[in-house]
Motif scaffolding. Structure first.
Motif, PDB file in Angstrom:
ATOM      1  N   TYR A 200      -7.297 -15.102 -28.740  1.00 29.64           N
ATOM      2  CA  TYR A 200      -8.280 -15.468 -30.159  1.00 29.64           C
ATOM      3  C   TYR A 200      -8.283 -14.202 -30.909  1.00 29.64           C
ATOM      4  O   TYR A 200      -8.885 -14.248 -32.198  1.00 29.64           O
ATOM      5  CB  TYR A 200      -9.805 -15.261 -29.032  1.00 29.64           C
ATOM      6  CG  TYR A 200     -10.762 -14.038 -28.694  1.00 29.64           C
ATOM      7  CD1 TYR A 200     -11.594 -13.853 -29.277  1.00 29.64           C
ATOM      8  CD2 TYR A 200     -10.088 -13.927 -27.301  1.00 29.64           C
ATOM      9  CE1 TYR A 200     -12.173 -12.504 -28.802  1.00 29.64           C
ATOM     10  CE2 TYR A 200     -11.170 -12.401 -26.868  1.00 29.64           C
ATOM     11  CZ  TYR A 200     -12.083 -11.893 -28.220  1.00 29.64           C
ATOM     12  OH  TYR A 200     -13.019 -10.766 -27.372  1.00 29.64           O
ATOM     13  N   GLU A 201      -8.255 -13.151 -30.626  1.00 25.92           N
ATOM     14  CA  GLU A 201      -8.468 -11.533 -31.301  1.00 25.92           C
ATOM     15  C   GLU A 201      -7.697 -12.040 -32.732  1.00 25.92           C
ATOM     16  O   GLU A 201      -7.218 -11.715 -33.855  1.00 25.92           O
ATOM     17  CB  GLU A 201      -8.343 -10.377 -31.062  1.00 25.92           C
ATOM     18  CG  GLU A 201      -9.556 -10.614 -29.798  1.00 25.92           C
ATOM     19  CD  GLU A 201      -9.587  -8.969 -29.235  1.00 25.92           C
ATOM     20  OE1 GLU A 201     -10.069  -8.019 -30.021  1.00 25.92           O
ATOM     21  OE2 GLU A 201      -8.220  -8.510 -28.177  1.00 25.92           O
TER      22      GLU A 201
ATOM     23  N   ASP B 280      -5.701 -14.794 -33.451  1.00 27.91           N
ATOM     24  CA  ASP B 280      -6.186 -16.039 -34.103  1.00 27.91           C
ATOM     25  C   ASP B 280      -7.308 -15.795 -35.556  1.00 27.91           C
ATOM     26  O   ASP B 280      -7.293 -15.808 -36.366  1.00 27.91           O
ATOM     27  CB  ASP B 280      -6.769 -16.883 -33.711  1.00 27.91           C
ATOM     28  CG  ASP B 280      -6.858 -18.705 -33.803  1.00 27.91           C
ATOM     29  OD1 ASP B 280      -6.202 -18.551 -34.966  1.00 27.91           O
ATOM     30  OD2 ASP B 280      -7.177 -19.151 -34.040  1.00 27.91           O
ATOM     31  N   LEU B 281      -8.197 -15.235 -35.322  1.00 25.89           N
ATOM     32  CA  LEU B 281     -10.071 -14.754 -35.112  1.00 25.89           C
ATOM     33  C   LEU B 281      -9.456 -14.165 -37.019  1.00 25.89           C
ATOM     34  O   LEU B 281      -9.945 -14.174 -38.055  1.00 25.89           O
ATOM     35  CB  LEU B 281     -10.577 -13.991 -35.182  1.00 25.89           C
ATOM     36  CG  LEU B 281     -12.276 -13.982 -35.776  1.00 25.89           C
ATOM     37  CD1 LEU B 281     -12.253 -15.057 -36.178  1.00 25.89           C
ATOM     38  CD2 LEU B 281     -12.799 -13.309 -34.635  1.00 25.89           C
ATOM     39  N   THR B 282      -8.027 -12.906 -36.271  1.00 22.89           N
ATOM     40  CA  THR B 282      -7.593 -12.291 -37.187  1.00 22.89           C
ATOM     41  C   THR B 282      -7.161 -12.340 -38.628  1.00 22.89           C
ATOM     42  O   THR B 282      -7.334 -11.559 -39.837  1.00 22.89           O
ATOM     43  CB  THR B 282      -7.694 -10.322 -36.629  1.00 22.89           C
ATOM     44  OG1 THR B 282      -8.033  -9.303 -36.205  1.00 22.89           O
ATOM     45  CG2 THR B 282      -6.897  -9.457 -38.031  1.00 22.89           C
TER      46      THR B 282
ATOM     47  N   SER C  48      -5.531 -15.573 -38.687  1.00 26.66           N
ATOM     48  CA  SER C  48      -5.983 -16.627 -39.799  1.00 26.66           C
ATOM     49  C   SER C  48      -5.187 -17.526 -40.585  1.00 26.66           C
ATOM     50  O   SER C  48      -4.592 -18.109 -41.525  1.00 26.66           O
ATOM     51  CB  SER C  48      -6.990 -17.553 -39.074  1.00 26.66           C
ATOM     52  OG  SER C  48      -8.047 -17.092 -39.284  1.00 26.66           O
TER      53      SER C  48
ATOM     54  N   ARG D 250      -1.704 -22.648 -35.001  1.00 24.32           N
ATOM     55  CA  ARG D 250      -2.755 -22.774 -36.088  1.00 24.32           C
ATOM     56  C   ARG D 250      -1.825 -22.939 -37.853  1.00 24.32           C
ATOM     57  O   ARG D 250      -2.562 -24.352 -37.818  1.00 24.32           O
ATOM     58  CB  ARG D 250      -3.097 -21.715 -36.589  1.00 24.32           C
ATOM     59  CG  ARG D 250      -3.775 -21.563 -37.851  1.00 24.32           C
ATOM     60  CD  ARG D 250      -4.517 -19.999 -38.228  1.00 24.32           C
ATOM     61  NE  ARG D 250      -5.808 -20.465 -39.112  1.00 24.32           N
ATOM     62  CZ  ARG D 250      -6.587 -20.342 -39.198  1.00 24.32           C
ATOM     63  NH1 ARG D 250      -7.613 -21.075 -38.849  1.00 24.32           N
ATOM     64  NH2 ARG D 250      -7.509 -21.161 -40.360  1.00 24.32           N
TER      65      ARG D 250
END
Length: 285
Positions: A66-67, A69-71, A73, A135
């Protein structure tokens, strides 16, 4: 001119192979590091550009999915050039969930890292994690079925190739799962293809206009185009003030070069919107 592929799943092994090769080619193209990623690396991980290469090679794998993907994306959000390359292969066909899983594994097996161009101009190898590729693939909407009425509309032979390919991506958006919007956009595509000069700029504008304003009829669209023109014209008058969201900042900056540069940037955007609205109106009457 082009003929878009039929509305069937990508089941042909040769076509799936071609799609895989296209994705690999796109991912291996050097891309500038997104400014949003640079900001996130500095803010969340206290990492400067001089430390990027070590961070990518040694610390990235320690982050949770999740980190990552968040950073990252913004770095793995497909761009228009990606849409055009990929949908020139796929057309309006869709990929089954089974083939999608195969596609993911095949690409990961061929692309261990992607080249990223840093603000300094240096290029570094960026490890491709599964969540990044997931993604990228998700935002291509490859598994979404194109409504038959839109797939049929794209068969019109007078649609320029570049427009047809971009439309093969656009018509996968969720709004066209509602029949009234699918029917409306299909009618507009056929009208433009037969009555006017279709350009990529105008076609994408119409697609984005439908997504934003959701006209149910041609009369609705004409009325909403007029309203958008009027809104842009009114906003251009107050473009200087619209640059600021705080009265003290506005008072301190009023009359500065930055003030007028920002205002002119806003005006250019509005003028372009008005120009496109007027072009579409002329095409519809």
């Amino acid at each position: 001119m082009t003929t878009i592929s039929a509305i069937t799943p990508v089941a042909d092994a040769q076509l799936l192979q071609a799609l895989t090769a296209c994705l690999v080619e796109r991912l291996l193209l050097p891309r500038p590091l997104s400014p949003q990623v640079s900001t996130a690396l500095a803010g969340n991980y206290s990492t400067s550009e001089a430390e990027y290469e070590v961070f990518f090679a040694e610390k990235l794998s320690a982050l949770d999915d999740y980190e990552i993907d968040l950073t990252f994306s913004p770095q793995f959000t497909p761009k228009p050039a990606d849409f055009d390359a990929i949908f020139s292969v796929v057309g309006v066909q869709h990929v089954s969930q089974t083939d999608m899983a195969t596609l993911l594994v095949s690409v990961l097996n061929q692309v261990a890292s992607v080249p990223v161009v840093l603000p300094s101009g240096a290029t570094v190898a960026f490890p491709l994690h599964e969540v990044m590729l997931q993604r990228f693939l998700k935002l291509l909407f490859l598994t979404d079925v194109v409504p038959p009425v839109l797939a049929e509309a794209l068969q019109v032979k007078t649609i320029p190739a570049a427009v047809a390919v971009r439309l093969a991506y656009c018509v996968r958006q969720s709004i066209y799962r509602l029949d009234k919007y699918a029917q409306s956009f299909a009618a507009l595509i056929q009208h433009f293809a037969s009555k006017t000069t279709m350009t990529l700029e105008k076609t994408v504008f119409v697609h984005e206009f439908i997504q934003t304003y959701k006209p149910a009829t041609l009369a609705d669209m004409l009325r909403q185009l007029d309203a958008l023109i009027a809104s842009c014209e009114a906003d251009m008058v107050t473009a200087v003030e619209r640059s600021y969201h705080h009265e003290e900042i506005k008072a301190g900056s009023a009359g500065s070069d930055d003030d007028f540069i920002e205002a002119e940037t806003i005006r250019v955007s509005y003028r372009n919107t008005i120009r496109l609205c007027q072009l579409i109106k002329a095409d519809l009457v």
